[in-house]
Design an enzyme around this catalytic site. Structure first.
Site, PDB file in Angstrom:
ATOM      1  N   SER A  17     -73.855 -37.202  60.031  1.00  0.00           N
ATOM      2  CA  SER A  17     -74.166 -36.895  61.435  1.00  0.00           C
ATOM      3  C   SER A  17     -73.248 -37.625  62.400  1.00  0.00           C
ATOM      4  O   SER A  17     -73.616 -37.969  63.518  1.00  0.00           O
ATOM      5  CB  SER A  17     -75.625 -37.250  61.740  1.00  0.00           C
ATOM      6  N   GLY A  18     -72.003 -37.870  61.948  1.00  0.00           N
ATOM      7  CA  GLY A  18     -70.988 -38.358  62.887  1.00  0.00           C
ATOM      8  C   GLY A  18     -70.452 -37.177  63.688  1.00  0.00           C
ATOM      9  O   GLY A  18     -71.017 -36.069  63.653  1.00  0.00           O
ATOM     10  N   ALA A  20     -67.928 -35.324  63.183  1.00  0.00           N
ATOM     11  CA  ALA A  20     -67.565 -34.177  62.334  1.00  0.00           C
ATOM     12  C   ALA A  20     -68.803 -33.356  61.984  1.00  0.00           C
ATOM     13  O   ALA A  20     -68.800 -32.120  62.095  1.00  0.00           O
ATOM     14  CB  ALA A  20     -66.879 -34.670  61.057  1.00  0.00           C
ATOM     15  N   ALA A  50     -65.282 -45.347  67.743  1.00  0.00           N
ATOM     16  CA  ALA A  50     -63.883 -45.047  68.080  1.00  0.00           C
ATOM     17  C   ALA A  50     -63.685 -45.305  69.565  1.00  0.00           C
ATOM     18  O   ALA A  50     -64.390 -44.748  70.407  1.00  0.00           O
ATOM     19  CB  ALA A  50     -63.565 -43.606  67.724  1.00  0.00           C
ATOM     20  N   GLN A  51     -62.734 -46.146  69.879  1.00  0.00           N
ATOM     21  CA  GLN A  51     -62.532 -46.506  71.287  1.00  0.00           C
ATOM     22  C   GLN A  51     -61.418 -45.676  71.905  1.00  0.00           C
ATOM     23  O   GLN A  51     -61.571 -45.053  72.937  1.00  0.00           O
ATOM     24  CB  GLN A  51     -62.159 -47.990  71.384  1.00  0.00           C
ATOM     25  N   GLU A 117     -50.652 -44.860  73.091  1.00  0.00           N
ATOM     26  CA  GLU A 117     -50.977 -45.677  71.922  1.00  0.00           C
ATOM     27  C   GLU A 117     -49.745 -45.725  71.028  1.00  0.00           C
ATOM     28  O   GLU A 117     -48.802 -44.945  71.199  1.00  0.00           O
ATOM     29  CB  GLU A 117     -52.193 -45.113  71.168  1.00  0.00           C
ATOM     30  N   HIS A 233     -56.394 -51.585  60.743  1.00  0.00           N
ATOM     31  CA  HIS A 233     -56.118 -51.674  62.179  1.00  0.00           C
ATOM     32  C   HIS A 233     -55.578 -53.064  62.444  1.00  0.00           C
ATOM     33  O   HIS A 233     -56.152 -54.051  61.974  1.00  0.00           O
ATOM     34  CB  HIS A 233     -57.386 -51.421  62.993  1.00  0.00           C
ATOM     35  N   ARG A 279     -49.036 -48.503  63.039  1.00  0.00           N
ATOM     36  CA  ARG A 279     -50.071 -49.473  62.652  1.00  0.00           C
ATOM     37  C   ARG A 279     -49.745 -50.239  61.384  1.00  0.00           C
ATOM     38  O   ARG A 279     -50.040 -51.419  61.280  1.00  0.00           O
ATOM     39  CB  ARG A 279     -51.380 -48.732  62.413  1.00  0.00           C
ATOM     40  N   HIS A 340     -59.690 -49.960  58.415  1.00  0.00           N
ATOM     41  CA  HIS A 340     -60.067 -49.118  59.552  1.00  0.00           C
ATOM     42  C   HIS A 340     -60.250 -47.645  59.189  1.00  0.00           C
ATOM     43  O   HIS A 340     -61.191 -47.014  59.644  1.00  0.00           O
ATOM     44  CB  HIS A 340     -58.978 -49.267  60.616  1.00  0.00           C
ATOM     45  N   ARG A 375     -51.838 -42.804  59.405  1.00  0.00           N
ATOM     46  CA  ARG A 375     -52.331 -41.943  60.493  1.00  0.00           C
ATOM     47  C   ARG A 375     -51.809 -42.406  61.846  1.00  0.00           C
ATOM     48  O   ARG A 375     -51.826 -43.599  62.155  1.00  0.00           O
ATOM     49  CB  ARG A 375     -53.860 -41.976  60.504  1.00  0.00           C
TER      50      ARG A 375
HETATM   51  C1  SIN Z   1     -58.001 -47.636  68.633  1.00  0.00           C
HETATM   52  O1  SIN Z   1     -58.551 -47.438  69.703  1.00  0.00           O
HETATM   53  O2  SIN Z   1     -57.109 -48.474  68.498  1.00  0.00           O
HETATM   54  C2  SIN Z   1     -58.450 -46.862  67.433  1.00  0.00           C
HETATM   55  C3  SIN Z   1     -58.242 -45.436  67.608  1.00  0.00           C
HETATM   56  C4  SIN Z   1     -57.879 -44.797  66.301  1.00  0.00           C
HETATM   57  O3  SIN Z   1     -58.134 -45.368  65.238  1.00  0.00           O
HETATM   58  O4  SIN Z   1     -57.268 -43.733  66.316  1.00  0.00           O
END
Ligand code: SIN
Length: 522
Positions: A17-18, A20, A50-51, A117, A233, A279, A340, A375
């Site tokens: 139930s996330g 997805a 997720a931020q 990002e 991460h 990353r 992560h 990713r």
């Molecule tokens: C983040 O906000 O750094 C994580 C986002 C992500 O993992 O794509």
């Protein structure tokens, strides 16, 4: 639609139930009756943490072509180009769908605001509530699910996929509150169970991330691919006694810089892209720097940013740190890498289909091929909405027809190998498993450590009693998922993307292929 011996029958059963699971359920309900099975409550999920946001080429200086190039570059030679084309081309339409569902993306001067990002060529990340994107999407979708006819079966842990004559016929599940087992029949089973960050001592993932979908699918005969690629991460909060809390990459995207314990900026020493390198590169650089300076952390310095930028763009991070005695407008943020995101998972084609008829997967538990070996930030929620939609399109038009997944002829097919068990193995537990993975299967691996981990995991798997409740099922699932990660990491004798093997530090052209596991070796 169809019959079953099971107690209830649905056109679609969605496990998880996330975002997805919820998004897929909302689309599926237009085509049949739907049940969501979730082992906790509808609000327990990983994606809500997720931020950063959702990547999509909707900005003025952007294009799907540029998004394609950035995704392929981050993926380090292992992305499925067809899947990436679909991802970047369908992104703008899926963002429009989310806006239509009511997701309140942040705006600037009347336009959707976009941030930067790592490893994106241009600002491309949509966000909501500053740094609460996952939470806003999750809340919007779960409210819609609650007011729909979708049946949500909470505290219901899927334990086995039921298959009749090669076709999914349903799922067996444990009622976590009563301990009873029930069967549910379905025409289409969609796994949306999230990742497996709980394999590691330090993780940004919530406690639900226990590899359930991968274990279910593997045990049913599905192909599992790219498991050696676990993304760490670079920047999770590192404070004594505080669970790692994500410090979004967007903090660096907005101008925050990494410095070591001596206060010196170090990323320019490691990569021309500096703080916004991919990353995998930033995580390894931080590890080197921590070792060099004898510290268990580095820092993000955001003190040069105007305080209102921090408090409005990152209200959650600001508040969380303040609650732990740290005002990040004035002081440095202590950080270290944490597990992560699992790039690998249940192998699907570009319609979310697995190699088992009627079985689909989406979100982090799936491997559509868009992420390759590493990713690109904020491509994960995009992958969810793009490929969930395609599952529903496929099941709506193609009935029970199925396109088998395709692997390139050069891929490595394997089963889990038999292993010599070490003489003395401690009794398995979640904390020992997490320590083992952190120590032996982390950001930098080697053959000795991986072999040790592989032997212990195999011994643990053999010794485990029949699971009876949620914690014991989760431990089983994690041990199986861990075995897949470790065995894949041992097979891949090179370094690529998130898999850095210190005995084989080079990227080798002959390893531009995937490692695929099935129960029988394929
Ligand atoms: C983040 O906000 O750094 C994580 C986002 C992500 O993992 O794509």
């Amino acid at each position: 639609m169809g019959n079953s011996k099971a107690s209830s029958y649905y056109d679609y059963i969605i496990v998880g139930s996330g975002i997805a699971g919820l998004y897929t359920a909302l689309l599926a309900k237009e085509q049949g009756n739907v049940a969501i099975l979730t082992k906790g409550s509808i609000d327990d999920c990983n994606t809500k943490y997720a931020q950063g946001g959702v990547a999509a080429a909707i900005g003025k200086n952007d294009s799907p072509e540029l998004h394609f190039k950035d995704t392929i570059a981050a993926g380090d030679g292992l992305c499925d180009e067809e899947a990436v084309r679909i991802l970047v081309n369908e992104a703008p339409a899926r963002i429009a769908d989310l806006v239509h569902f009511g997701v309140p993306f942040d705006t600037l001067d009347g336009e959707i605001a976009l941030t930067m990002e790592a490893a994106h060529s241009v600002p491309r990340i949509l966000h909501a509530g500053g740094d609460a994107t996952g939470e806003h999407i999750e809340t919007t979708l779960s409210n819609k699910v609650r007011s729909s006819k979708i049946q949500v079966l909470e505290h219901c842990l899927a334990t086995e996929i039921l298959i009749e004559k090669g076709q999914v016929s349903g799922v067996r599940a444990l009622d976590c509150r009563t301990g009873s087992i029930e069967e549910f029949g379905c025409r289409f089973l969609i796994l949306a169970t999230g990742g497996a960050g709980q394999l590691y001592k330090f993780t940004t993932n919530s406690e639900i991330a226990t590899g359930d979908g991968i274990a279910l699918a593997f045990n049913a005969g599905a192909e599992i691919v790219d498991m050696e690629f676990f993304q760490f991460h670079p920047t999770a909060l590192r404070l004594p006694g505080v669970t790692p809390f994500l410090i979004s990459e967007a903090v660096r995207g907005e101008g925050g810089v990494l410095c070591n314990v001596e206060g010196r900026r170090f990323m320019p020493d490691y990569a021309p892209e500096g703080d916004l390198a991919t990353r995998d590169v930033v995580a390894r650089s931080i590890l080197h720097e921590m070792k060099k300076t004898g510290s268990d952390r580095v820092f993000i310095d955001a003190t040069h940013l105007p305080p209102h930028v921090i408090t409005t763009r990152f209200p959650h991070i600001y508040r969380f740190c303040l609650d732990h005695g740290l005002d990040i407008t004035k002081g440095l943020i202590p950080v270290a890498p944490a597990a992560h995101y699992l790039m690998g998972g249940i192998k699907t084609n570009s319609w979310g289909e697995t190699n088992i008829a009627g079985l689909f997967a989406c979100g982090e538990t799936a491997c559509t091929g868009v992420h390759g070996a590493n990713r690109l930030a904020s491509n994960s929620m995009l992958e969810v909405v793009v490929f969930s939609k395609r599952i529903i399109e496929k099941t709506g038009t193609a009935g029970e027809a199925r396109t088998p997944t395709t692997g390139k002829g050069m891929d490595v097919h394997s089963s889990l190998s038999h292993r010599e068990f070490p003489a003395a193995v401690p009794t398995p537990s979640l904390s020992l498993l997490q320590q083992l993975h952190w120590d032996k299967v982390g950001i930098i691996r080697n053959k000795t450590g991986l072999t040790e981990a592989a032997n212990i995991l195999a011994a643990w798997q053999k010794s485990l009693p029949q699971p009876v409740d949620r914690p014991s099922y989760e431990l089983n699932n994690l041990i199986l998922t861990g075995r897949l990660v470790v065995e894949a990491a041992l097979i891949r004798e090179e370094s690529r993307g998130a898999h850095f093997h210190s005995d084989f530090p080079k990227t080798l052209p002959e390893w531009q292929r995937h490692i695929i596991f099935t129960k029988t070796g394929g």
